[in-house]
Write a protein that holds these residues in place. Structure first.
Motif, short mmCIF file in Angstrom:
data_model
loop_
_atom_site.label_atom_id
_atom_site.label_comp_id
_atom_site.label_asym_id
_atom_site.label_seq_id
_atom_site.Cartn_x
_atom_site.Cartn_y
_atom_site.Cartn_z
N SER A 125 -18.62 -59.17 6.15
CA SER A 125 -20.06 -58.93 5.99
C SER A 125 -20.68 -58.23 7.20
N LEU A 126 -20.01 -58.32 8.36
CA LEU A 126 -20.58 -57.70 9.56
C LEU A 126 -20.76 -56.20 9.37
N ARG A 127 -19.81 -55.57 8.71
CA ARG A 127 -19.91 -54.13 8.53
C ARG A 127 -21.11 -53.76 7.65
N VAL A 128 -21.50 -54.67 6.78
CA VAL A 128 -22.68 -54.44 5.96
C VAL A 128 -23.96 -54.72 6.76
N MET A 129 -23.89 -55.69 7.67
CA MET A 129 -25.07 -56.11 8.41
C MET A 129 -25.43 -55.19 9.58
N VAL A 130 -24.41 -54.64 10.24
CA VAL A 130 -24.65 -53.91 11.49
C VAL A 130 -25.61 -52.73 11.32
N PRO A 131 -25.44 -51.85 10.32
CA PRO A 131 -26.38 -50.71 10.22
C PRO A 131 -27.84 -51.12 10.09
N PRO A 132 -28.21 -52.02 9.16
CA PRO A 132 -29.63 -52.40 9.09
C PRO A 132 -30.11 -53.16 10.31
N MET A 133 -29.22 -53.97 10.93
CA MET A 133 -29.62 -54.66 12.16
C MET A 133 -29.89 -53.66 13.27
N GLY A 134 -29.02 -52.65 13.37
CA GLY A 134 -29.23 -51.62 14.38
C GLY A 134 -30.52 -50.87 14.15
N ASN A 135 -30.82 -50.58 12.91
CA ASN A 135 -32.08 -49.91 12.59
C ASN A 135 -33.28 -50.78 12.95
N TRP A 140 -29.27 -45.96 21.73
CA TRP A 140 -28.88 -47.08 20.88
C TRP A 140 -28.15 -46.60 19.63
N THR A 141 -28.53 -45.46 19.09
CA THR A 141 -27.85 -44.92 17.92
C THR A 141 -26.39 -44.63 18.22
N VAL A 142 -26.11 -44.11 19.41
CA VAL A 142 -24.73 -43.86 19.83
C VAL A 142 -23.96 -45.17 19.95
N ILE A 143 -24.59 -46.18 20.56
CA ILE A 143 -23.94 -47.49 20.71
C ILE A 143 -23.68 -48.11 19.34
N GLN A 144 -24.67 -48.02 18.46
CA GLN A 144 -24.52 -48.59 17.12
C GLN A 144 -23.38 -47.92 16.36
N ALA A 145 -23.26 -46.60 16.47
CA ALA A 145 -22.19 -45.89 15.79
C ALA A 145 -20.82 -46.35 16.30
N GLU A 146 -20.72 -46.59 17.59
CA GLU A 146 -19.45 -47.06 18.16
C GLU A 146 -19.13 -48.47 17.66
N ILE A 147 -20.14 -49.32 17.55
CA ILE A 147 -19.91 -50.68 17.02
C ILE A 147 -19.42 -50.61 15.58
N GLU A 148 -20.05 -49.77 14.78
CA GLU A 148 -19.64 -49.62 13.38
C GLU A 148 -18.21 -49.09 13.28
N ASN A 149 -17.86 -48.13 14.12
CA ASN A 149 -16.51 -47.59 14.09
C ASN A 149 -15.47 -48.63 14.51
N ARG A 150 -15.82 -49.44 15.49
CA ARG A 150 -14.89 -50.49 15.93
C ARG A 150 -14.67 -51.53 14.84
N LEU A 151 -15.74 -51.91 14.16
CA LEU A 151 -15.60 -52.85 13.05
C LEU A 151 -14.75 -52.26 11.93
N ALA A 152 -14.94 -50.97 11.67
CA ALA A 152 -14.16 -50.30 10.62
C ALA A 152 -12.67 -50.31 10.97
N ARG A 153 -12.35 -50.06 12.24
CA ARG A 153 -10.94 -50.08 12.66
C ARG A 153 -10.34 -51.47 12.51
N ASN A 205 -10.49 -46.38 7.16
CA ASN A 205 -10.31 -45.07 7.77
C ASN A 205 -11.53 -44.19 7.55
N GLN A 206 -12.64 -44.62 8.12
CA GLN A 206 -13.87 -43.85 7.99
C GLN A 206 -14.70 -44.03 9.23
N ARG A 207 -15.01 -42.92 9.90
CA ARG A 207 -15.76 -42.98 11.15
C ARG A 207 -17.20 -42.54 10.94
N VAL A 208 -18.09 -43.19 11.69
CA VAL A 208 -19.48 -42.76 11.73
C VAL A 208 -19.61 -41.74 12.86
N ARG A 209 -19.96 -40.52 12.54
CA ARG A 209 -20.09 -39.48 13.54
C ARG A 209 -21.52 -39.42 14.07
#
Length: 260
Positions: free
Chosen positions: A157-167, A219-232, A237-241
């Motif tokens: 569920s973290l991968r679903v939560m992180v984007p809206p939390m970051g926003n 913060w957007t850069v940090i959030q993208a890195e958090i999302e990518n780490r959770l995905a790994r 196999n999908q990165r947030v650029r």
């Protein structure tokens, strides 16, 4: 009336100490309030999933009341309203050798209360996104509910939560500008003071806007890195650029299971 470029560049690249203090205070209040909001939001989300109707009702009432009233009104009630009716009055305190003013305490409490209602719904939606069958299957194997939540439900569920939390955090950093109504010397209030003293309103507010933009971009850069780490960690196999997030660039490669 003309645009003073010299004042603008000086304020942008060599801001005053007052402006930098306001910038730091904006960051500190945002981070502390967000951490507390996540903790309170987690409790509220779990109460919303409780088997006891009273707990579910209390959590729902809290979320309904907080989300249905403006933050500005909440801040005034917390800082001046509670003191006016004799319930509670904030006082300056010393914490770890630092003096924390009453207005700053009220600001953190107000932001925490306001943001926790939204975070609770984000966490609830994230937990509900995991199929109930996984919880039931894990329990059938003898796992306790706490372990099921820790090792199976939360990681997915973290991968679903992180984007809206970051926003939400991004939005809250900008929302700190309303704290000036209770006298918190964050970046916006300092900008207003500089504007009144120098009469360079347009120049200094553009500088403030650029600093807010810098904060949200970092913060957007940090959030993208958090999302990518959770995905790994989940084997996705999908990165947030960064270009995708900031400029609407093309999406990264689709997950392997979607390329069949």
């Amino acid at each position: 009336m003309h645009f003073d470029w010299q004042f603008f560049w000086k304020s942008l690249f060599t801001p005053s100490e007052r402006f930098l203090d306001g910038l730091v205070l904006t960051i500190v209040i945002s981070v502390v309030a967000m951490v507390l909001a996540i903790l309170v939001g987690l409790v509220l989300a779990l109460l919303r999933r409780s088997r006891f109707a009273v707990l579910r009702w209390c959590a729902s009432l809290y979320i309904w009341a907080v989300r249905g009233t403006p933050l500005l009104v909440q801040l005034v009630i917390i800082y001046t309203g509670l003191a006016a009716v004799g319930l509670y009055q904030f006082h300056d305190v010393s914490l770890f050798g630092l003096s924390v003013k009453a207005a700053i305490q009220a600001a953190i409490v107000g932001l925490t209360i306001n943001e926790s209602a939204y975070i609770a719904e984000i966490i609830r939606a994230g937990l509900d996104s995991v199929p109930k069958g996984q919880f039931e299957a894990a329990e059938s194997l003898g796992m306790k509910p706490a372990k099921v939540m820790r090792w199976i439900i939360v990681p997915q569920s973290l991968r679903v939560m992180v984007p809206p939390m970051g926003n939400s955090f991004n939005g809250m950093m900008k929302t700190t500008s309303v704290l000036s109504v209770i006298g918190v010397s964050e970046m916006f209030l300092v900008t207003q003071s500089i504007s009144s003293a120098t009469f360079h309103t347009f120049e200094i507010f553009i500088v403030a806007a650029l600093y807010y933009l810098a904060l949200t971009t970092i913060w957007t850069v940090i959030q993208a890195e958090i999302e990518n780490r959770l995905a790994r960690q989940l084997g996705i196999n999908q990165r947030v650029r960064i270009t995708q997030r900031l400029l609407g660039g093309r999406r990264g490669p689709a997950p392997a299971e979607a390329q069949v």
